[in-house]
Design a protein around this motif. Structure first.
Motif, PDB file in Angstrom:
ATOM      1  N   LEU A   1      12.098  18.371  -1.730  1.00  7.65           N
ATOM      2  CA  LEU A   1      10.850  18.167  -2.458  1.00  7.65           C
ATOM      3  C   LEU A   1       9.886  19.310  -2.177  1.00  7.65           C
ATOM      4  CD1 LEU A   1      10.338  14.377  -1.677  1.00  7.65           C
ATOM      5  CD2 LEU A   1      11.036  15.346  -3.862  1.00  7.65           C
ATOM      6  N   ASP A   2       8.855  19.437  -3.019  1.00  8.82           N
ATOM      7  CA  ASP A   2       7.792  20.388  -2.759  1.00  8.82           C
ATOM      8  C   ASP A   2       6.968  19.910  -1.562  1.00  8.82           C
ATOM      9  OD1 ASP A   2       8.549  21.922  -4.927  1.00  8.82           O
ATOM     10  OD2 ASP A   2       7.205  20.868  -6.306  1.00  8.82           O
ATOM     11  N   ARG A   3       6.317  20.855  -0.916  1.00  6.94           N
ATOM     12  CA  ARG A   3       5.549  20.529   0.274  1.00  6.94           C
ATOM     13  C   ARG A   3       4.302  19.704  -0.048  1.00  6.94           C
ATOM     14  NH1 ARG A   3       4.213  25.442   4.274  1.00  6.94           N
ATOM     15  NH2 ARG A   3       6.383  25.793   3.678  1.00  6.94           N
ATOM     16  N   GLN A   4       3.671  19.958  -1.212  1.00  5.95           N
ATOM     17  CA  GLN A   4       2.395  19.312  -1.516  1.00  5.95           C
ATOM     18  C   GLN A   4       2.489  17.783  -1.590  1.00  5.95           C
ATOM     19  OE1 GLN A   4       3.597  21.961  -3.011  1.00  5.95           O
ATOM     20  NE2 GLN A   4       2.120  23.586  -2.516  1.00  5.95           N
ATOM     21  N   PRO A   5       3.439  17.204  -2.354  1.00  6.88           N
ATOM     22  CA  PRO A   5       3.511  15.744  -2.373  1.00  6.88           C
ATOM     23  C   PRO A   5       3.860  15.154  -1.019  1.00  6.88           C
ATOM     24  CG  PRO A   5       5.370  16.696  -3.558  1.00  6.88           C
ATOM     25  CD  PRO A   5       4.400  17.797  -3.306  1.00  6.88           C
ATOM     26  N   VAL A   6       4.707  15.843  -0.262  1.00  5.85           N
ATOM     27  CA  VAL A   6       5.060  15.340   1.073  1.00  5.85           C
ATOM     28  C   VAL A   6       3.830  15.321   1.960  1.00  5.85           C
ATOM     29  CG1 VAL A   6       6.453  15.769   3.140  1.00  5.85           C
ATOM     30  CG2 VAL A   6       7.459  16.098   0.874  1.00  5.85           C
TER      31      VAL A   6
ATOM     32  N   GLY B   1       0.801  -1.216   0.000  1.00  3.48           N
ATOM     33  CA  GLY B   1       0.000   0.000   0.000  1.00  3.48           C
ATOM     34  C   GLY B   1       0.830   1.259   0.000  1.00  3.48           C
ATOM     35  N   LEU B   2       2.160   1.126  -0.019  1.00  4.60           N
ATOM     36  CA  LEU B   2       3.060   2.273   0.018  1.00  4.60           C
ATOM     37  C   LEU B   2       3.613   2.580  -1.370  1.00  4.60           C
ATOM     38  CD1 LEU B   2       5.166   1.388   3.207  1.00  4.60           C
ATOM     39  CD2 LEU B   2       3.426   3.179   3.023  1.00  4.60           C
ATOM     40  N   THR B   3       3.896   3.857  -1.609  1.00  5.21           N
ATOM     41  CA  THR B   3       4.588   4.271  -2.819  1.00  5.21           C
ATOM     42  C   THR B   3       6.064   4.487  -2.488  1.00  5.21           C
ATOM     43  OG1 THR B   3       4.289   6.644  -2.421  1.00  5.21           O
ATOM     44  CG2 THR B   3       2.512   5.469  -3.582  1.00  5.21           C
ATOM     45  N   ALA B   4       6.870   4.693  -3.528  1.00  7.55           N
ATOM     46  CA  ALA B   4       8.296   4.952  -3.305  1.00  7.55           C
ATOM     47  C   ALA B   4       8.495   6.229  -2.497  1.00  7.55           C
ATOM     48  CB  ALA B   4       9.017   5.061  -4.652  1.00  7.55           C
ATOM     49  N   GLY B   5       7.661   7.235  -2.746  1.00  6.39           N
ATOM     50  CA  GLY B   5       7.766   8.480  -1.983  1.00  6.39           C
ATOM     51  C   GLY B   5       7.445   8.273  -0.515  1.00  6.39           C
ATOM     52  N   GLU B   6       6.421   7.475  -0.227  1.00  7.42           N
ATOM     53  CA  GLU B   6       6.061   7.210   1.174  1.00  7.42           C
ATOM     54  C   GLU B   6       7.134   6.382   1.858  1.00  7.42           C
ATOM     55  OE1 GLU B   6       1.340   7.461   0.016  1.00  7.42           O
ATOM     56  OE2 GLU B   6       2.311   5.520   0.278  1.00  7.42           O
ATOM     57  N   HIS B   7       7.784   5.512   1.106  1.00 10.79           N
ATOM     58  CA  HIS B   7       8.938   4.766   1.628  1.00 10.79           C
ATOM     59  C   HIS B   7      10.011   5.744   2.089  1.00 10.79           C
ATOM     60  CE1 HIS B   7      12.958   3.022   0.962  1.00 10.79           C
ATOM     61  NE2 HIS B   7      12.442   1.852   1.267  1.00 10.79           N
ATOM     62  N   ALA B   8      10.315   6.751   1.251  1.00 12.46           N
ATOM     63  CA  ALA B   8      11.328   7.749   1.607  1.00 12.46           C
ATOM     64  C   ALA B   8      10.894   8.563   2.820  1.00 12.46           C
ATOM     65  CB  ALA B   8      11.597   8.664   0.421  1.00 12.46           C
ATOM     66  N   LEU B   9       9.605   8.872   2.902  1.00  9.93           N
ATOM     67  CA  LEU B   9       9.078   9.620   4.043  1.00  9.93           C
ATOM     68  C   LEU B   9       9.269   8.840   5.341  1.00  9.93           C
ATOM     69  CD1 LEU B   9       7.249  11.963   5.224  1.00  9.93           C
ATOM     70  CD2 LEU B   9       5.345  10.395   4.829  1.00  9.93           C
ATOM     71  N   LEU B  10       8.893   7.568   5.336  1.00  7.84           N
ATOM     72  CA  LEU B  10       9.053   6.749   6.537  1.00  7.84           C
ATOM     73  C   LEU B  10      10.516   6.642   6.942  1.00  7.84           C
ATOM     74  CD1 LEU B  10       6.519   3.804   5.958  1.00  7.84           C
ATOM     75  CD2 LEU B  10       6.157   5.966   7.165  1.00  7.84           C
TER      76      LEU B  10
ATOM     77  N   ASN C   1      -0.453  12.281   4.725  1.00  7.74           N
ATOM     78  CA  ASN C   1      -1.875  11.965   4.911  1.00  7.74           C
ATOM     79  C   ASN C   1      -2.137  10.478   4.702  1.00  7.74           C
ATOM     80  OD1 ASN C   1      -2.285  14.687   5.308  1.00  7.74           O
ATOM     81  ND2 ASN C   1      -3.101  15.078   3.254  1.00  7.74           N
ATOM     82  N   HIS C   2      -1.507   9.895   3.680  1.00 10.43           N
ATOM     83  CA  HIS C   2      -1.721   8.478   3.415  1.00 10.43           C
ATOM     84  C   HIS C   2      -1.092   7.617   4.497  1.00 10.43           C
ATOM     85  CE1 HIS C   2      -1.350   4.769   0.631  1.00 10.43           C
ATOM     86  NE2 HIS C   2      -2.581   4.855   1.106  1.00 10.43           N
TER      87      HIS C   2
ATOM     88  N   LEU D   1       0.530   4.322   9.955  1.00 13.04           N
ATOM     89  CA  LEU D   1       1.988   4.256  10.039  1.00 13.04           C
ATOM     90  C   LEU D   1       2.594   5.527  10.630  1.00 13.04           C
ATOM     91  CD1 LEU D   1       2.686   2.676   6.529  1.00 13.04           C
ATOM     92  CD2 LEU D   1       2.436   1.508   8.739  1.00 13.04           C
ATOM     93  N   ALA D   2       1.808   6.597  10.692  1.00 12.97           N
ATOM     94  CA  ALA D   2       2.284   7.863  11.241  1.00 12.97           C
ATOM     95  C   ALA D   2       1.125   8.574  11.918  1.00 12.97           C
ATOM     96  CB  ALA D   2       2.881   8.750  10.146  1.00 12.97           C
ATOM     97  N   VAL D   3       1.456   9.479  12.809  1.00 15.24           N
ATOM     98  CA  VAL D   3       0.444  10.288  13.498  1.00 15.24           C
ATOM     99  C   VAL D   3       0.966  11.721  13.600  1.00 15.24           C
ATOM    100  CG1 VAL D   3      -0.538   8.399  14.869  1.00 15.24           C
ATOM    101  CG2 VAL D   3       1.413   9.696  15.753  1.00 15.24           C
ATOM    102  N   THR D   4       0.033  12.640  13.821  1.00 10.19           N
ATOM    103  CA  THR D   4       0.422  14.025  14.075  1.00 10.19           C
ATOM    104  C   THR D   4       0.466  14.260  15.580  1.00 10.19           C
ATOM    105  OG1 THR D   4      -1.875  14.770  13.964  1.00 10.19           O
ATOM    106  CG2 THR D   4      -0.598  14.817  11.915  1.00 10.19           C
ATOM    107  N   ALA D   5       1.360  15.143  15.991  1.00  6.36           N
ATOM    108  CA  ALA D   5       1.517  15.450  17.411  1.00  6.36           C
ATOM    109  C   ALA D   5       1.728  16.954  17.565  1.00  6.36           C
ATOM    110  CB  ALA D   5       2.710  14.689  17.992  1.00  6.36           C
TER     111      ALA D   5
END
Length: 215
Positions: free
Chosen positions: A96-101, A67-76, A106-107, A113-117
């Motif tokens: 990177l630009d802020r929008q894709p991040v 369920g992950l993309t390559a970009g989300e892999h880099a984010l994690l 969000n995904h 896999l992530a939460v906001t704090a």
């Protein structure tokens, strides 16, 4: 010999000495090795494009079914390596630009896999951090990738890999200088009031964690 001629000869001597010192400093900076020629330098760029595309394809194949993309892999990986960060900090650190991040964040939150704090340093910009599931997921991916690279690069000595990392870091630094006009968000302090003076250095040996990834 006239005074003018004497001064002219003195200046010529100074200029030769200065040029000699300049050449000496240049040689000392590169260990006395000759500077690379144009074909060699552009050969680096010529190889980076297909390498980048190939790496992204391989990572996407590895992530099939997660369920992950390559970009989300880099984010994690960035969150795992550096800890909680805001979206602007992540965007800047990943070049990177802020929008894709923000979409990747969000995904990742939707997948658990992530939460906001809350961010003590910036009330309007929340910190993004991994959940225990997110940390376990990226550790599993990194373990698999490392095992694959260890097997396929077994013939390369560690010193060659350290040299490759040094060269990649230098290339990234110089290309960032060339791209200074890009719209990278300004620095923002983290929860401890510090700004990211340096880019996130990925803990995984996989090279896809640097640069612009396909969404």
């Amino acid at each position: 010999m006239s005074v003018i001629e004497g001064e002219s000869m003195s200046m010529s001597t100074i200029e030769r000495d200065s040029e000699s010192d300049s050449n000496s400093n240049s040689n000392s900076n590169n260990g006395g090795a000759p500077a690379p020629d144009d074909d060699l330098l552009y050969g680096v760029i010529r190889r980076l494009w297909p390498l980048h595309r190939t790496v992204v394809r391989v990572v996407e194949r590895e992530l099939s079914g997660t369920g992950l993309t390559a970009g989300e892999h880099a984010l994690l990986d960035a969150l795992h390596a550096e800890g909680p960060r805001t979206v602007p900090q992540l965007a800047r650190a990943m070049d990177l630009d802020r929008q894709p991040v923000q979409r990747w964040v969000n995904h990742a939150v939707e997948l658990g896999l992530a939460v906001t704090a809350p961010n003590p340093a910036h009330r309007r910009s929340s910190l993004i951090q991994l959940t225990s599931e997110g940390a376990e997921a990226i550790r599993g991916i990194q373990t698999f990738e490392t095992a694959q690279l260890r097997q396929r690069l077994a013939d390369l000595p560690a010193e060659d890999l350290r040299t490759a990392l040094h060269v990649l870091d230098r290339l990234g630094e110089e290309f960032r200088h060339l791209g200074n006009g890009s719209h990278v968000p300004p620095e923002e302090p983290d929860s401890r009031g510090n700004t990211d003076a340096s880019r996130i250095q990925p803990s995984s040996p996989h090279p896809t964690h640097k640069g612009r990834l396909r969404e």
